[in-house]
Scaffold this motif. Structure first.
Motif, PDB file in Angstrom:
ATOM      1  N   LEU A  43       0.822  -1.209   0.000  1.00 38.82           N
ATOM      2  CA  LEU A  43       0.000   0.000   0.000  1.00 38.82           C
ATOM      3  C   LEU A  43       0.854   1.256   0.000  1.00 38.82           C
ATOM      4  O   LEU A  43       0.551   2.229  -0.698  1.00 38.82           O
ATOM      5  CB  LEU A  43      -0.932  -0.012   1.226  1.00 38.82           C
ATOM      6  N   LEU A  44       1.946   1.235   0.772  1.00 41.03           N
ATOM      7  CA  LEU A  44       2.802   2.412   0.914  1.00 41.03           C
ATOM      8  C   LEU A  44       3.924   2.470  -0.123  1.00 41.03           C
ATOM      9  O   LEU A  44       4.782   3.343  -0.050  1.00 41.03           O
ATOM     10  CB  LEU A  44       3.401   2.458   2.325  1.00 41.03           C
ATOM     11  N   GLY A  45       3.911   1.547  -1.066  1.00 41.80           N
ATOM     12  CA  GLY A  45       4.926   1.567  -2.109  1.00 41.80           C
ATOM     13  C   GLY A  45       6.275   1.091  -1.650  1.00 41.80           C
ATOM     14  O   GLY A  45       7.300   1.439  -2.235  1.00 41.80           O
ATOM     15  N   GLY A  46       6.302   0.289  -0.591  1.00 39.67           N
ATOM     16  CA  GLY A  46       7.566  -0.264  -0.114  1.00 39.67           C
ATOM     17  C   GLY A  46       7.749  -0.202   1.384  1.00 39.67           C
ATOM     18  O   GLY A  46       8.569  -0.930   1.944  1.00 39.67           O
ATOM     19  N   GLY A  47       7.023   0.665   2.056  1.00 42.41           N
ATOM     20  CA  GLY A  47       7.143   0.738   3.507  1.00 42.41           C
ATOM     21  C   GLY A  47       7.122   2.153   4.038  1.00 42.41           C
ATOM     22  O   GLY A  47       6.529   3.054   3.435  1.00 42.41           O
ATOM     23  N   LEU A  48       7.781   2.355   5.160  1.00 37.64           N
ATOM     24  CA  LEU A  48       7.796   3.635   5.859  1.00 37.64           C
ATOM     25  C   LEU A  48       8.860   4.532   5.244  1.00 37.64           C
ATOM     26  O   LEU A  48      10.035   4.164   5.189  1.00 37.64           O
ATOM     27  CB  LEU A  48       8.090   3.418   7.341  1.00 37.64           C
ATOM     28  N   ARG A  49       8.466   5.693   4.806  1.00 40.68           N
ATOM     29  CA  ARG A  49       9.415   6.577   4.131  1.00 40.68           C
ATOM     30  C   ARG A  49      10.294   7.298   5.147  1.00 40.68           C
ATOM     31  O   ARG A  49       9.807   7.861   6.128  1.00 40.68           O
ATOM     32  CB  ARG A  49       8.658   7.603   3.294  1.00 40.68           C
ATOM     33  N   THR A 247      -6.342   1.424   5.777  1.00 36.88           N
ATOM     34  CA  THR A 247      -6.914   2.431   4.885  1.00 36.88           C
ATOM     35  C   THR A 247      -6.129   3.720   5.009  1.00 36.88           C
ATOM     36  O   THR A 247      -5.790   4.147   6.112  1.00 36.88           O
ATOM     37  CB  THR A 247      -8.393   2.700   5.244  1.00 36.88           C
ATOM     38  N   VAL A 248      -5.823   4.336   3.876  1.00 42.03           N
ATOM     39  CA  VAL A 248      -5.097   5.599   3.867  1.00 42.03           C
ATOM     40  C   VAL A 248      -6.050   6.740   4.214  1.00 42.03           C
ATOM     41  O   VAL A 248      -7.041   6.972   3.515  1.00 42.03           O
ATOM     42  CB  VAL A 248      -4.456   5.868   2.488  1.00 42.03           C
ATOM     43  N   LEU A 249      -5.767   7.440   5.313  1.00 41.15           N
ATOM     44  CA  LEU A 249      -6.525   8.642   5.659  1.00 41.15           C
ATOM     45  C   LEU A 249      -5.855   9.887   5.089  1.00 41.15           C
ATOM     46  O   LEU A 249      -6.509  10.874   4.760  1.00 41.15           O
ATOM     47  CB  LEU A 249      -6.641   8.791   7.181  1.00 41.15           C
ATOM     48  N   LYS A 250      -4.520   9.810   4.988  1.00 44.89           N
ATOM     49  CA  LYS A 250      -3.749  10.957   4.517  1.00 44.89           C
ATOM     50  C   LYS A 250      -2.415  10.461   3.998  1.00 44.89           C
ATOM     51  O   LYS A 250      -1.795   9.575   4.593  1.00 44.89           O
ATOM     52  CB  LYS A 250      -3.541  11.952   5.668  1.00 44.89           C
ATOM     53  N   HIS A 251      -1.981  11.023   2.875  1.00 48.04           N
ATOM     54  CA  HIS A 251      -0.688  10.650   2.308  1.00 48.04           C
ATOM     55  C   HIS A 251      -0.252  11.759   1.362  1.00 48.04           C
ATOM     56  O   HIS A 251      -1.089  12.364   0.682  1.00 48.04           O
ATOM     57  CB  HIS A 251      -0.795   9.323   1.548  1.00 48.04           C
ATOM     58  N   THR A 252       1.042  12.026   1.321  1.00 50.77           N
ATOM     59  CA  THR A 252       1.525  13.105   0.462  1.00 50.77           C
ATOM     60  C   THR A 252       1.473  12.720  -1.009  1.00 50.77           C
ATOM     61  O   THR A 252       1.509  13.591  -1.882  1.00 50.77           O
ATOM     62  CB  THR A 252       2.974  13.480   0.832  1.00 50.77           C
ATOM     63  N   LEU A 253       1.400  11.408  -1.314  1.00 54.76           N
ATOM     64  CA  LEU A 253       1.411  10.977  -2.707  1.00 54.76           C
ATOM     65  C   LEU A 253       0.230  10.102  -3.102  1.00 54.76           C
ATOM     66  O   LEU A 253      -0.115  10.029  -4.276  1.00 54.76           O
ATOM     67  CB  LEU A 253       2.715  10.206  -3.006  1.00 54.76           C
ATOM     68  N   LEU A 254      -0.392   9.403  -2.118  1.00 54.74           N
ATOM     69  CA  LEU A 254      -1.481   8.486  -2.426  1.00 54.74           C
ATOM     70  C   LEU A 254      -2.839   9.128  -2.174  1.00 54.74           C
ATOM     71  O   LEU A 254      -2.969  10.009  -1.328  1.00 54.74           O
ATOM     72  CB  LEU A 254      -1.363   7.218  -1.571  1.00 54.74           C
ATOM     73  N   ALA A 255      -3.831   8.635  -2.885  1.00 62.39           N
ATOM     74  CA  ALA A 255      -5.195   9.119  -2.695  1.00 62.39           C
ATOM     75  C   ALA A 255      -5.761   8.573  -1.391  1.00 62.39           C
ATOM     76  O   ALA A 255      -5.572   7.400  -1.056  1.00 62.39           O
ATOM     77  CB  ALA A 255      -6.069   8.692  -3.867  1.00 62.39           C
TER      78      ALA A 255
END
Length: 266
Positions: A43-49, A247-255
């Protein structure tokens, strides 16, 4: 749409970035730390940025602490760096970490040996923190140590800071007892984001849920805190099951609203 090679407006912290800073952000701060939970990592594209503050929220027993323990275990086992785990409610379990490592044979290509598990444990620095004042003390000391390059293990530097849970420390001070409670909360937020940005850490915190009225729930700590995390995930667990949903509530790149199912091993 914003390019993934550009820091978000929020990342810029209200200042202008020059070309070298942008290049450094692209080359050094895009690294991801795996959580060890396949669904979340996907979901996060690989993990914790690294350089970001990620919040995991959800109701009691939804799996928030398990996300923290899996993240700490995998990062330490893969020798990606040192993990600092701030335990605010006696949630850290060395035996659980050993079980996670033992149950992930592909980490070493074989069943984990005792010496390998001990090596993982040495790469996780756990400290109990039970009030906001202790948190300030630990974070300030951590900042000094990082600046002096003293938080390391065999040459490995700290790369992941976990606070489980941040809300158990902040909620009591914003309920009226402390007149400066919200200012203290924002100070904690600024320190965490500064640590993440200046020392290229990934910061992972957990937050509980509170009533939003009409039977609904929402993350605790209010609107002031809502703007702090770069990433907010809400997780839930199916009744009497190890299957969870993130579920993503907020992300700088994801919807917002993107979801994934993942399994928390027993």
């Amino acid at each position: 749409m914003m390019s993934q090679d550009q820091p978000s407006t929020e990342d810029r912290c209200g200042r202008f970035w020059n070309g070298m800073e942008l290049l450094k952000d692209v080359t050094e701060k895009k690294h991801l730390l795996p959580t060890g939970l396949e669904g979340i990592d996907t979901l996060l594209g690989g993990g914790l940025r690294r350089g970001h503050l990620t919040e995991v929220t959800g109701p009691s027993s939804s799996g928030k602490t398990q996300v923290c323990l899996h993240s700490a275990s995998l990062v330490a086992a893969k020798h990606l760096g040192v993990v600092m785990y701030l335990d605010t409610s006696n949630s850290f379990s060395p035996s659980r970490v050993a079980t996670i490592i033992d149950g992930t044979p592909d980490l070493f290509g074989h069943k984990a040996k005792g010496c390998e598990i001990e090596d993982v444990m040495r790469s996780i620095i756990c400290e109990s923190v039970f009030d906001i004042f202790a948190l300030f003390e630990v974070l300030n000391q951590l900042e000094i140590s990082l600046s002096n390059d003293k938080v390391n293990n065999g040459g490995s530097k700290i790369c992941l800071l976990i606070i489980d849970s941040i809300s158990s420390l902040l909620a009591p001070i914003i309920g009226g007892k402390y007149p400066q409670g919200r200012s203290m909360m924002i100070s904690v937020a600024m320190i965490l984001k500064k640590l993440a940005d200046e020392h290229n850490l990934s910061v992972l915190v957990t937050n509980h849920m509170v009533s939003a009225g009409n039977g609904a729930v929402k993350p605790a700590l209010g609107e002031s805190w809502k703007a702090v995390p770069h990433v907010r995930l809400v997780i839930s667990r199916e009744c009497r099951s190890n299957i969870c949903t993130a579920t993503v509530l907020k992300h700088t790149l994801l919807a917002s609203g993107s979801t994934v199912k993942f399994t928390v091993p027993s």
